[in-house]
Design an enzyme around this catalytic site. Structure first.
Site, mmCIF file in Angstrom:
data_model
loop_
_atom_site.group_PDB
_atom_site.id
_atom_site.type_symbol
_atom_site.label_atom_id
_atom_site.label_comp_id
_atom_site.label_asym_id
_atom_site.label_seq_id
_atom_site.Cartn_x
_atom_site.Cartn_y
_atom_site.Cartn_z
ATOM 1 N N ALA A 203 2.865 -0.875 4.829
ATOM 2 C CA ALA A 203 2.222 -0.973 6.143
ATOM 3 C C ALA A 203 1.804 -2.404 6.486
ATOM 4 O O ALA A 203 1.680 -2.738 7.673
ATOM 5 C CB ALA A 203 1.016 -0.042 6.203
ATOM 6 N N TYR B 135 10.854 9.083 1.737
ATOM 7 C CA TYR B 135 10.900 8.055 0.703
ATOM 8 C C TYR B 135 11.654 8.468 -0.556
ATOM 9 O O TYR B 135 11.794 7.662 -1.477
ATOM 10 C CB TYR B 135 9.472 7.626 0.345
ATOM 11 C CG TYR B 135 8.746 7.044 1.544
ATOM 12 C CD1 TYR B 135 9.092 5.794 2.047
ATOM 13 C CD2 TYR B 135 7.744 7.754 2.188
ATOM 14 C CE1 TYR B 135 8.447 5.267 3.149
ATOM 15 C CE2 TYR B 135 7.089 7.235 3.297
ATOM 16 C CZ TYR B 135 7.454 5.995 3.777
ATOM 17 O OH TYR B 135 6.824 5.472 4.871
ATOM 18 N N SER C 26 12.724 3.305 3.930
ATOM 19 C CA SER C 26 13.186 4.028 5.114
ATOM 20 C C SER C 26 13.746 3.031 6.131
ATOM 21 O O SER C 26 13.487 1.829 6.063
ATOM 22 C CB SER C 26 12.035 4.820 5.736
ATOM 23 O OG SER C 26 11.075 3.950 6.296
ATOM 24 N N PRO D 20 0.799 -1.224 0.000
ATOM 25 C CA PRO D 20 0.000 0.000 0.000
ATOM 26 C C PRO D 20 0.834 1.277 0.000
ATOM 27 O O PRO D 20 1.866 1.357 0.657
ATOM 28 C CB PRO D 20 -0.837 -0.105 1.274
ATOM 29 C CG PRO D 20 -0.175 -1.131 2.115
ATOM 30 C CD PRO D 20 0.555 -2.043 1.195
ATOM 31 N N ASN D 21 0.346 2.211 -0.779
ATOM 32 C CA ASN D 21 0.873 3.566 -0.902
ATOM 33 C C ASN D 21 2.193 3.665 -1.670
ATOM 34 O O ASN D 21 2.668 4.763 -1.924
ATOM 35 C CB ASN D 21 1.007 4.241 0.468
ATOM 36 C CG ASN D 21 -0.321 4.327 1.170
ATOM 37 O OD1 ASN D 21 -1.295 4.796 0.599
ATOM 38 N ND2 ASN D 21 -0.376 3.839 2.402
ATOM 39 N N ARG E 271 5.022 11.065 -2.436
ATOM 40 C CA ARG E 271 4.632 10.801 -1.046
ATOM 41 C C ARG E 271 5.812 11.030 -0.104
ATOM 42 O O ARG E 271 6.831 10.350 -0.204
ATOM 43 C CB ARG E 271 4.170 9.346 -0.912
ATOM 44 C CG ARG E 271 3.898 8.935 0.507
ATOM 45 C CD ARG E 271 3.632 7.441 0.607
ATOM 46 N NE ARG E 271 3.460 7.082 2.000
ATOM 47 C CZ ARG E 271 3.802 5.901 2.489
ATOM 48 N NH1 ARG E 271 4.314 4.972 1.719
ATOM 49 N NH2 ARG E 271 3.624 5.653 3.758
ATOM 50 N N ARG F 278 12.243 4.781 13.162
ATOM 51 C CA ARG F 278 10.950 5.472 13.077
ATOM 52 C C ARG F 278 10.072 5.082 14.265
ATOM 53 O O ARG F 278 10.570 4.634 15.292
ATOM 54 C CB ARG F 278 10.298 5.153 11.732
ATOM 55 C CG ARG F 278 11.165 5.708 10.568
ATOM 56 C CD ARG F 278 10.546 5.532 9.240
ATOM 57 N NE ARG F 278 9.300 6.283 9.148
ATOM 58 C CZ ARG F 278 8.393 6.089 8.208
ATOM 59 N NH1 ARG F 278 8.583 5.182 7.274
ATOM 60 N NH2 ARG F 278 7.287 6.799 8.177
ATOM 61 N N HIS G 49 12.629 -2.284 2.625
ATOM 62 C CA HIS G 49 11.994 -1.066 3.130
ATOM 63 C C HIS G 49 12.855 0.121 2.740
ATOM 64 O O HIS G 49 14.072 0.100 2.959
ATOM 65 C CB HIS G 49 11.807 -1.117 4.649
ATOM 66 C CG HIS G 49 10.949 -2.248 5.086
ATOM 67 N ND1 HIS G 49 9.578 -2.206 4.953
ATOM 68 C CD2 HIS G 49 11.261 -3.459 5.595
ATOM 69 C CE1 HIS G 49 9.083 -3.358 5.388
ATOM 70 N NE2 HIS G 49 10.078 -4.135 5.773
ATOM 71 N N ARG H 123 6.540 0.450 13.778
ATOM 72 C CA ARG H 123 7.161 0.058 12.508
ATOM 73 C C ARG H 123 8.324 -0.910 12.700
ATOM 74 O O ARG H 123 8.861 -1.439 11.729
ATOM 75 C CB ARG H 123 7.661 1.289 11.751
ATOM 76 C CG ARG H 123 6.548 2.194 11.283
ATOM 77 C CD ARG H 123 7.086 3.310 10.402
ATOM 78 N NE ARG H 123 6.105 4.352 10.209
ATOM 79 C CZ ARG H 123 5.143 4.330 9.300
ATOM 80 N NH1 ARG H 123 5.033 3.306 8.480
ATOM 81 N NH2 ARG H 123 4.292 5.328 9.211
ATOM 82 N N ASN I 236 8.240 -5.243 -0.855
ATOM 83 C CA ASN I 236 8.129 -4.143 0.091
ATOM 84 C C ASN I 236 6.663 -4.146 0.494
ATOM 85 O O ASN I 236 5.816 -3.632 -0.239
ATOM 86 C CB ASN I 236 8.528 -2.805 -0.532
ATOM 87 C CG ASN I 236 8.458 -1.669 0.465
ATOM 88 O OD1 ASN I 236 7.793 -1.771 1.488
ATOM 89 N ND2 ASN I 236 9.134 -0.577 0.154
ATOM 90 N N HIS J 81 3.623 -4.653 9.225
ATOM 91 C CA HIS J 81 3.357 -4.594 10.653
ATOM 92 C C HIS J 81 1.984 -5.141 11.037
ATOM 93 O O HIS J 81 1.650 -5.179 12.223
ATOM 94 C CB HIS J 81 3.453 -3.131 11.123
ATOM 95 C CG HIS J 81 4.503 -2.364 10.410
ATOM 96 N ND1 HIS J 81 5.859 -2.607 10.572
ATOM 97 C CD2 HIS J 81 4.414 -1.387 9.484
ATOM 98 C CE1 HIS J 81 6.543 -1.790 9.787
ATOM 99 N NE2 HIS J 81 5.696 -1.049 9.112
ATOM 100 N N GLU K 255 12.777 -9.016 1.941
ATOM 101 C CA GLU K 255 11.916 -7.926 2.373
ATOM 102 C C GLU K 255 12.706 -6.625 2.258
ATOM 103 O O GLU K 255 13.850 -6.548 2.720
ATOM 104 C CB GLU K 255 11.502 -8.184 3.825
ATOM 105 C CG GLU K 255 10.573 -7.171 4.425
ATOM 106 C CD GLU K 255 10.222 -7.518 5.875
ATOM 107 O OE1 GLU K 255 9.811 -6.592 6.583
ATOM 108 O OE2 GLU K 255 10.362 -8.689 6.297
ATOM 109 N N ASP L 163 1.199 -15.834 6.142
ATOM 110 C CA ASP L 163 0.715 -17.191 5.909
ATOM 111 C C ASP L 163 0.810 -17.569 4.437
ATOM 112 O O ASP L 163 1.088 -18.731 4.108
ATOM 113 C CB ASP L 163 -0.725 -17.340 6.401
ATOM 114 C CG ASP L 163 -0.831 -17.365 7.924
ATOM 115 O OD1 ASP L 163 0.204 -17.448 8.616
ATOM 116 O OD2 ASP L 163 -1.980 -17.291 8.420
#
Length: 150
Positions: A77, A22, A102, A9-10, A17, A107, A100, A111, A74, A80, A98, A87
């Site tokens: 959100a 970012y 930032s 998301p986002n 953004r 943070r 990220h 997070r 990535n 978390h 994985e 699963d």
């Protein structure tokens, strides 16, 4: 397909953004760079972005039937919050990194926990968009090296 890149998301808003967190690189820029890396290594790559948890779960399930060899994700959100994505990774048994943009550990406290990290081959955090490049370099080495595990 060899490599699937999933963005949560986002991340479709990268470049505009919160650029102070970012950066100014867009998701299209990141995907183009990863495709170039993959092509140069003789690998195929597909990219997928969704703001919807179930769509990501569905894409992971499809990846197994497509013979995907590695995933770079990535989860945004969902890192978390999503036991469902965790699963799905456990169910499909496709190795993944994985990423990220930032440094999530610098943070907010919430997070700092990932539902995925303990299943991941590795986690890159805080390197900006370059974290994707580093993940892809690892994937290329892993998938093309005769001594690396498949």
């Amino acid at each position: 397909m060899d490599v699937l890149v999933i963005n949560g998301p986002n991340l479709n808003s990268l470049g505009t953004r919160e650029p102070e967190i970012y950066g100014s690189t867009t998701l299209a820029d990141i995907e183009a760079g990863l495709r170039a890396q993959a092509v140069a290594a003789g690998l195929t790559l597909d990219a997928f972005q969704s703001n919807h948890e179930g769509a990501i779960v569905d894409r992971l399930h499809a990846a197994r039937s497509e013979g995907t060899r590695f995933v770079i994700i990535n989860p945004g959100a969902f890192t978390h919050t999503s036991v469902a994505i965790r699963d799905a990774f456990a169910a499909v048994a496709i190795p993944f990194c994985e990423v990220h943009i930032s440094n999530v550990h610098a943070r907010e406290e919430f997070r700092r926990h990932s539902f995925l990290s303990d299943l991941a081959v590795g986690v890159l955090t805080g390197f900006g968009a370059f974290g994707y490049t580093m993940a892809m370099s690892y994937v290329i080495d892993r998938l093309t090296s005769s001594s690396a595990p498949a």
